[in-house]
Scaffold this active site. Structure first.
Site, PDB file in Angstrom:
ATOM      1  N   ARG A 186      -2.853  -7.939 -20.922  1.00 29.89           N
ATOM      2  CA  ARG A 186      -3.737  -7.556 -22.023  1.00 29.89           C
ATOM      3  C   ARG A 186      -3.105  -6.509 -22.944  1.00 29.89           C
ATOM      4  O   ARG A 186      -3.647  -6.234 -24.016  1.00 29.89           O
ATOM      5  CB  ARG A 186      -5.123  -7.155 -21.520  1.00 29.89           C
ATOM      6  CG  ARG A 186      -5.189  -5.959 -20.633  1.00 29.89           C
ATOM      7  CD  ARG A 186      -6.504  -5.947 -19.863  1.00 29.89           C
ATOM      8  NE  ARG A 186      -7.687  -5.865 -20.715  1.00 29.89           N
ATOM      9  CZ  ARG A 186      -8.009  -4.823 -21.471  1.00 29.89           C
ATOM     10  NH1 ARG A 186      -7.230  -3.780 -21.500  1.00 29.89           N
ATOM     11  NH2 ARG A 186      -9.107  -4.823 -22.188  1.00 29.89           N
ATOM     12  N   ASP A 235      -9.259   1.146 -25.020  1.00 27.48           N
ATOM     13  CA  ASP A 235      -9.755   1.038 -23.650  1.00 27.48           C
ATOM     14  C   ASP A 235      -9.692   2.363 -22.904  1.00 27.48           C
ATOM     15  O   ASP A 235      -8.967   3.265 -23.303  1.00 27.48           O
ATOM     16  CB  ASP A 235      -8.900   0.035 -22.861  1.00 27.48           C
ATOM     17  CG  ASP A 235      -9.236  -1.377 -23.258  1.00 27.48           C
ATOM     18  OD1 ASP A 235     -10.403  -1.622 -23.584  1.00 27.48           O
ATOM     19  OD2 ASP A 235      -8.319  -2.213 -23.242  1.00 27.48           O
ATOM     20  N   GLU A 277       1.671  -8.289   8.400  1.00 26.73           N
ATOM     21  CA  GLU A 277       1.931  -6.846   8.412  1.00 26.73           C
ATOM     22  C   GLU A 277       2.875  -6.425   7.293  1.00 26.73           C
ATOM     23  O   GLU A 277       3.194  -5.248   7.150  1.00 26.73           O
ATOM     24  CB  GLU A 277       2.518  -6.415   9.767  1.00 26.73           C
ATOM     25  CG  GLU A 277       1.517  -6.400  10.904  1.00 26.73           C
ATOM     26  CD  GLU A 277       0.260  -5.593  10.578  1.00 26.73           C
ATOM     27  OE1 GLU A 277       0.390  -4.486  10.037  1.00 26.73           O
ATOM     28  OE2 GLU A 277      -0.844  -6.087  10.862  1.00 26.73           O
ATOM     29  N   PRO A 309       0.819  -1.227   0.000  1.00 29.17           N
ATOM     30  CA  PRO A 309       0.000   0.000   0.000  1.00 29.17           C
ATOM     31  C   PRO A 309       0.846   1.267   0.000  1.00 29.17           C
ATOM     32  O   PRO A 309       0.340   2.344  -0.277  1.00 29.17           O
ATOM     33  CB  PRO A 309      -0.824  -0.101   1.295  1.00 29.17           C
ATOM     34  CG  PRO A 309      -0.544  -1.407   1.895  1.00 29.17           C
ATOM     35  CD  PRO A 309       0.614  -2.036   1.199  1.00 29.17           C
TER      36      PRO A 309
HETATM   37  N1  SAH Z   1       0.985  -3.139   7.501  1.00 32.84           N
HETATM   38  C1  SAH Z   1       0.885  -2.847   6.113  1.00 32.84           C
HETATM   39  C2  SAH Z   1      -0.243  -3.620   5.441  1.00 32.84           C
HETATM   40  C3  SAH Z   1       0.057  -5.035   5.227  1.00 32.84           C
HETATM   41  S1  SAH Z   1      -1.165  -5.828   4.304  1.00 32.84           S
HETATM   42  C4  SAH Z   1       0.601  -1.371   5.939  1.00 32.84           C
HETATM   43  O1  SAH Z   1      -0.149  -0.815   6.718  1.00 32.84           O
HETATM   44  O2  SAH Z   1       1.111  -0.793   4.985  1.00 32.84           O
HETATM   45  C5  SAH Z   1      -0.369  -7.307   3.822  1.00 32.84           C
HETATM   46  C6  SAH Z   1       0.185  -7.351   2.425  1.00 32.84           C
HETATM   47  O3  SAH Z   1      -0.866  -7.167   1.492  1.00 32.84           O
HETATM   48  C7  SAH Z   1       1.195  -6.272   2.078  1.00 32.84           C
HETATM   49  O4  SAH Z   1       2.491  -6.666   2.441  1.00 32.84           O
HETATM   50  C8  SAH Z   1       1.060  -6.158   0.576  1.00 32.84           C
HETATM   51  O5  SAH Z   1       1.848  -7.127  -0.099  1.00 32.84           O
HETATM   52  C9  SAH Z   1      -0.403  -6.505   0.338  1.00 32.84           C
HETATM   53  N2  SAH Z   1      -1.259  -5.320   0.120  1.00 32.84           N
HETATM   54  C10 SAH Z   1      -2.248  -4.888   0.919  1.00 32.84           C
HETATM   55  N3  SAH Z   1      -2.860  -3.815   0.430  1.00 32.84           N
HETATM   56  C11 SAH Z   1      -2.265  -3.528  -0.751  1.00 32.84           C
HETATM   57  C12 SAH Z   1      -2.446  -2.516  -1.750  1.00 32.84           C
HETATM   58  N4  SAH Z   1      -3.362  -1.583  -1.629  1.00 32.84           N
HETATM   59  N5  SAH Z   1      -1.648  -2.544  -2.836  1.00 32.84           N
HETATM   60  C13 SAH Z   1      -0.686  -3.481  -2.964  1.00 32.84           C
HETATM   61  N6  SAH Z   1      -0.459  -4.459  -2.049  1.00 32.84           N
HETATM   62  C14 SAH Z   1      -1.228  -4.493  -0.953  1.00 32.84           C
END
Ligand code: SAH
Length: 249
Positions: free
Chosen positions: A153, A168, A115, A88
């Protein structure tokens, strides 16, 4: 395009690669995907891939040693691939980034869980991080699939019709036009007449106008990102006239 995905749930990715366009692209050799189970690189009887965080707090963290070993294994298959961490905190994924990735030839994805992964793995091995949006999922598998789907794609031959991807949404900072198929009348709603005429010039014109209208109503921010061309200006002026007539008559 070679994809190597590092995950503790390889079955999720296998199911994705075994259906629809992915399956066909794989059969045609357009993509060659592979999942590596991080657990296979974890030591000990229980092959543990996560541990408690230093400093305390809730949640678990993916251990560095199995990840490092899995990444080194992935690099044997795809030596030139950038290593992409789904997170994220990463750069927001969009169509221009999909196009950039489609030009690479090889990609390694790390799918986090819990996490996330030990920060030292990010520092030492990850080339860049990608986020699919400002929300938090339980794992990186879905984001990795979203990225692979959007990239695949764009690969020549993947959609069958070479032009499909050019038209697209977002390919040109405009949304796509509306689409219709048979029957011509469905529950008292008719297909726009022009689409039934067979007049390709008129149809193309209608599609451009419909795409512009949808962009104006739903995503006006996109119109500011790419300047209006002459035809678009003319259409907007025409609509402005019509709106003014409605408002001030
Ligand atoms: N503690 C982290 C969240 C971990 S979620 C934080 O707050 O940033 C667990 C895993 O899900 C992450 O390591 C990532 O690989 C994936 N993930 C979760 N949300 C995501 C998003 N919006 N985009 C990309 N990967 C995501």
């Amino acid at each position: 395009m070679k994809y190597v995905a590092l995950t503790i749930f390889p079955e999720l990715l296998e199911a994705f690669w075994e259906n629809g366009i992915m399956r066909r692209a794989r059969a045609d050799g357009i993509i060659s995907p592979k999942a590596i189970n991080i657990r296979d690189y974890a030591h000990g009887r229980h092959q543990v891939t996560d541990d408690r965080p230093y400093g305390g707090g809730c949640g678990m963290v993916m251990k560095p040693e199995p990840l490092a070993a899995a990444i080194r294994e992935a690099k044997k298959t795809a030596p030139d691939a950038p290593v992409v961490m789904l997170s994220p905190e990463g750069r927001r994924f969009d169509q221009p980034l999909a196009r950039q990735l489609a030009a690479t030839g090889e990609l390694i994805f790390i799918c986090g869980r819990y996490e996330g992964i030990d920060e030292r793995i990010t520092e030492q091995f990850v080339d860049f991080e990608i986020s699919i949006g400002d929300y938090v999922l339980t794992g990186g598998e879905l984001p990795a699939m979203a990225v692979m789907d959007a990239v695949t794609r764009l690969l020549p031959g993947a959609l069958g019709n070479e032009n499909s991807a050019d038209e697209d949404s977002f390919s040109d900072k405009r949304l796509d036009c509306g689409h219709y198929t048979r029957p011509p009348s469905f529950e008292e709603r008719d297909v726009p007449e022009v689409l039934l005429t067979g007049n390709h010039e008129l149809i193309a014109k209608w599609r451009r106008a419909d795409a512009l209208m949808r962009t104006l109503v739903r995503r006006p921010d996109l119109l500011r990102e790419k300047p209006l061309d002459e035809a678009e200006k003319a259409l907007l002026e025409k609509w402005q006239g019509e709106i003014e007539k409605l408002l001030y008559r």
